[in-house]
Design a protein around this motif. Structure first.
Motif, PDB file in Angstrom:
ATOM      1  N   ARG A 205      42.889  29.604  53.700  1.00  0.00           N
ATOM      2  CA  ARG A 205      44.260  30.127  53.702  1.00  0.00           C
ATOM      3  C   ARG A 205      44.958  29.846  52.375  1.00  0.00           C
ATOM      4  N   HIS A 206      44.785  28.600  51.926  1.00  0.00           N
ATOM      5  CA  HIS A 206      45.433  28.181  50.689  1.00  0.00           C
ATOM      6  C   HIS A 206      44.948  29.062  49.533  1.00  0.00           C
ATOM      7  N   ARG A 207      43.615  29.284  49.501  1.00  0.00           N
ATOM      8  CA  ARG A 207      43.049  30.078  48.434  1.00  0.00           C
ATOM      9  C   ARG A 207      43.556  31.522  48.481  1.00  0.00           C
ATOM     10  N   ALA A 208      43.616  32.065  49.709  1.00  0.00           N
ATOM     11  CA  ALA A 208      44.085  33.447  49.844  1.00  0.00           C
ATOM     12  C   ALA A 208      45.498  33.573  49.276  1.00  0.00           C
ATOM     13  N   LYS A 209      46.316  32.534  49.498  1.00  0.00           N
ATOM     14  CA  LYS A 209      47.683  32.558  48.961  1.00  0.00           C
ATOM     15  C   LYS A 209      47.671  32.492  47.450  1.00  0.00           C
ATOM     16  N   GLN A 210      46.834  31.568  46.918  1.00  0.00           N
ATOM     17  CA  GLN A 210      46.742  31.424  45.446  1.00  0.00           C
ATOM     18  C   GLN A 210      46.345  32.750  44.813  1.00  0.00           C
ATOM     19  N   VAL A 211      45.358  33.388  45.418  1.00  0.00           N
ATOM     20  CA  VAL A 211      44.856  34.645  44.882  1.00  0.00           C
ATOM     21  C   VAL A 211      45.940  35.716  44.932  1.00  0.00           C
ATOM     22  N   SER A 212      46.655  35.712  46.032  1.00  0.00           N
ATOM     23  CA  SER A 212      47.728  36.678  46.212  1.00  0.00           C
ATOM     24  C   SER A 212      48.803  36.508  45.121  1.00  0.00           C
ATOM     25  N   VAL A 213      49.091  35.263  44.785  1.00  0.00           N
ATOM     26  CA  VAL A 213      50.068  34.981  43.719  1.00  0.00           C
ATOM     27  C   VAL A 213      49.495  35.391  42.354  1.00  0.00           C
ATOM     28  N   LEU A 214      48.220  35.027  42.145  1.00  0.00           N
ATOM     29  CA  LEU A 214      47.553  35.341  40.879  1.00  0.00           C
ATOM     30  C   LEU A 214      47.575  36.847  40.594  1.00  0.00           C
ATOM     31  N   LEU A 215      47.347  37.637  41.641  1.00  0.00           N
ATOM     32  CA  LEU A 215      47.310  39.092  41.462  1.00  0.00           C
ATOM     33  C   LEU A 215      48.668  39.670  41.086  1.00  0.00           C
ATOM     34  N   ARG A 216      49.699  38.910  41.355  1.00  0.00           N
ATOM     35  CA  ARG A 216      51.045  39.394  41.011  1.00  0.00           C
ATOM     36  C   ARG A 216      51.589  38.730  39.753  1.00  0.00           C
ATOM     37  N   GLY A 217      50.757  37.909  39.119  1.00  0.00           N
ATOM     38  CA  GLY A 217      51.208  37.147  37.951  1.00  0.00           C
ATOM     39  C   GLY A 217      51.487  38.034  36.752  1.00  0.00           C
TER      40      GLY A 217
ATOM     41  N   ASP B  90      55.168  49.090  45.573  1.00  0.00           N
ATOM     42  CA  ASP B  90      55.745  48.561  46.788  1.00  0.00           C
ATOM     43  C   ASP B  90      55.456  47.071  46.975  1.00  0.00           C
ATOM     44  N   LYS B  91      54.215  46.679  46.706  1.00  0.00           N
ATOM     45  CA  LYS B  91      53.806  45.285  46.910  1.00  0.00           C
ATOM     46  C   LYS B  91      53.985  44.454  45.651  1.00  0.00           C
ATOM     47  N   LYS B  92      54.624  45.067  44.640  1.00  0.00           N
ATOM     48  CA  LYS B  92      54.973  44.357  43.413  1.00  0.00           C
ATOM     49  C   LYS B  92      53.774  43.800  42.643  1.00  0.00           C
ATOM     50  N   PHE B  93      52.714  44.591  42.553  1.00  0.00           N
ATOM     51  CA  PHE B  93      51.603  44.243  41.678  1.00  0.00           C
ATOM     52  C   PHE B  93      51.905  44.844  40.310  1.00  0.00           C
ATOM     53  N   PRO B  94      51.527  44.149  39.221  1.00  0.00           N
ATOM     54  CA  PRO B  94      51.811  44.687  37.886  1.00  0.00           C
ATOM     55  C   PRO B  94      50.858  45.827  37.512  1.00  0.00           C
ATOM     56  N   LEU B  95      51.426  46.943  37.092  1.00  0.00           N
ATOM     57  CA  LEU B  95      50.613  48.099  36.698  1.00  0.00           C
ATOM     58  C   LEU B  95      50.408  48.088  35.184  1.00  0.00           C
ATOM     59  N   GLY B  96      49.137  48.118  34.754  1.00  0.00           N
ATOM     60  CA  GLY B  96      48.852  48.086  33.318  1.00  0.00           C
ATOM     61  C   GLY B  96      48.662  49.456  32.713  1.00  0.00           C
ATOM     62  N   GLY B  97      48.271  50.424  33.544  1.00  0.00           N
ATOM     63  CA  GLY B  97      48.042  51.764  33.006  1.00  0.00           C
ATOM     64  C   GLY B  97      47.378  52.677  34.013  1.00  0.00           C
ATOM     65  N   LEU B  98      47.409  53.947  33.675  1.00  0.00           N
ATOM     66  CA  LEU B  98      46.745  54.963  34.495  1.00  0.00           C
ATOM     67  C   LEU B  98      45.723  55.662  33.603  1.00  0.00           C
ATOM     68  N   VAL B  99      44.469  55.657  34.021  1.00  0.00           N
ATOM     69  CA  VAL B  99      43.436  56.363  33.271  1.00  0.00           C
ATOM     70  C   VAL B  99      43.047  57.611  34.059  1.00  0.00           C
ATOM     71  N   VAL B 100      43.236  58.755  33.445  1.00  0.00           N
ATOM     72  CA  VAL B 100      42.803  60.005  34.062  1.00  0.00           C
ATOM     73  C   VAL B 100      41.467  60.355  33.419  1.00  0.00           C
TER      74      VAL B 100
END
Ligand SMILES: Nc1ncnc2c1ncn2[C@@H]1O[C@H](COP(=O)(O)OP(=O)(O)OP(=O)(O)O)[C@@H](O)[C@H]1O
Ligand SMILES: [Mg+2]
Length: 367
Positions: A234-246, A274-284
């Motif tokens: 559980r703790h790790r899942a939370k850490q990862v969730s935070v890391l993905l939004r860093g 919506d989930k506030k993840f940082p977007l770096g770019g869109l590759v078409v």
């Protein structure tokens, strides 16, 4: 140092610590992840790319065979001129090994870890748990990130039915740990008999009949042993969730101009916002280049051509223009959803990208 456009992909490559490529199936996520790796190494960063299920020839080109050693980073050579310190390493995600590492790390003792790892049920399901690939890709990212060995970790995402699965993987693990059936299975044997509801008992009874009592015992034992490391998971899942939004993380959404893919990419961009993840770019990727338009004079000249190779060429040019224009119309909304993030178009190349020079070429186009 030259000033970088704050909205360029080059800046994202030079400043992020974690990059994740995500998007619909078959649009070039794995290829883009590898090309981003080349670009980052060229920019002087010590980079590792975690690929998931790369096409056979690309895997060979990156020095990754099916062997056990592919789970560890391998150096990729000949990636063109690199700034000082720039290196590219690649590995292939091994969900089972990553899970094993996670279990070892979260267990209080070696014995506790071995109880989980040696359980036949764990061995049977660790690689195939629903969503395990997505979660393990992120877990591997975390393992590499905290090792402190890399300037940049790039993670490719598994070919899943829905690209959005990746974003939800950590929350789903926590959800699984809170699920009533899981809770019922993890309590001690005596309490178990008391609280287990009729449905679970029926289920276990049926499994006992079909598969034999040992499997049921192993299953119960597995869930009980997992309970020992539940807090850690559980703790790790939370850490990862935070890391993905860093702020050092960036998601790069990859799509093709095909309507179905664009629809899924739009959905994904919505979810990222919506989930506030940082977007770096869109590759078409895989887009048809827009041909030079013909001048009115040329059009008139070519209008009355007799059938033949030249007329065929003109016809082909017209068809390509129509297709390329339609693709651009298809992309208007998804590019709008990308907001401030850079949008990069990569042409459909006449050949598959299955070697390092191909990646070097793509890296140049990306930046
Ligand atoms: N711009 C391009 N031009 C031509 N071929 C390309 C291009 N980009 C990718 N490809 C080819 O398309 C195929 C699919 O690419 P890739 O494996 O990167 O897609 P993916 O999104 O990772 O797929 P999956 O969802 O199955 O993981 C590969 O054979 C790759 O070489
Ligand atoms: Mg792939």
């Amino acid at each position: 140092m030259n000033e970088l456009d704050p909205h360029s992909l080059q800046r994202v490559i030079e400043e992020s610590e974690l990059l994740l490529t995500c998007g619909p199936g078959g649009v070039g996520k794995t290829t883009t992840a590898a090309a981003l790796g080349v670009a980052a190494a060229q920019a002087g960063r010590r980079t590792v790319v975690v690929t998931v299920d790369p096409a056979r020839r690309l895997a060979d080109a990156l020095g990754l065979d099916d062997g056990a050693a592919s789970d560890e980073p391998h150096r990729v050579d000949d990636i063109g001129s690199t700034a000082e310190g720039g290196e590219l390493w690649a590995l292939m995600l091994d969900a089972e090994k990553t899970f094993d590492r996670l279990v070892r790390e979260q267990s209080g003792s070696r014995k506790q870890a071995e109880t989980v790892l040696n359980n036949p049920v764990y061995q049977a399901i660790s690689g195939s748990l629903s969503g395990a690939q997505e979660y393990m890709a992120i877990e591997r990212l975390h393992q590499l990130h905290v090792s402190g060995e890399w300037d940049l970790v790039i993670v490719d995402t598994p070919p899943s039915r829905h690209a959005i699965d990746l974003l939800e993987a950590p929350d789903r693990l926590v959800g699984f740990l809170g699920h009533p059936v899981y809770r019922a299975l993890t309590v001690g044997q005596r309490t178990f008999a008391k609280i287990t509801d009729a449905a679970t008992s029926m289920f276990l009874w049926a499994v006992k009949r079909l598969a034999g009592p040992q499997i049921v015992e192993d299953t119960l034992e597995f869930f009980r042993s997992l309970a020992n490391i539940e807090g850690g998971l559980r703790h790790r899942a939370k850490q990862v969730s935070v890391l993905l939004r860093g702020e050092d993380t960036a998601f790069v959404v990859v799509t093709s101009p095909r309507a179905e893919a664009v629809g899924e990419a739009e959905h994904l961009l919505d979810a990222i916002a919506d989930k506030k993840f940082p977007l770096g770019g869109l590759v078409v990727n895989l887009i048809h280049p827009l041909p030079e338009p013909l001048s009115d004079a040329d059009e008139r000249l070519l209008a009355d051509l007799d059938p033949g190779p030249l007329a065929d060429q003109v016809e082909w040019h017209r068809e390509l223009s129509t297709l390329a224009t339609a693709e651009r119309e298809e992309l208007v909304e998804v590019e709008r959803l990308a907001g401030d993030a850079p949008v990069i178009e990569l042409p459909l190349l006449p050949v598959d990208i299955h070697d390092v020079p191909g990646l070097v070429d793509l890296a140049e186009r990306l930046t």
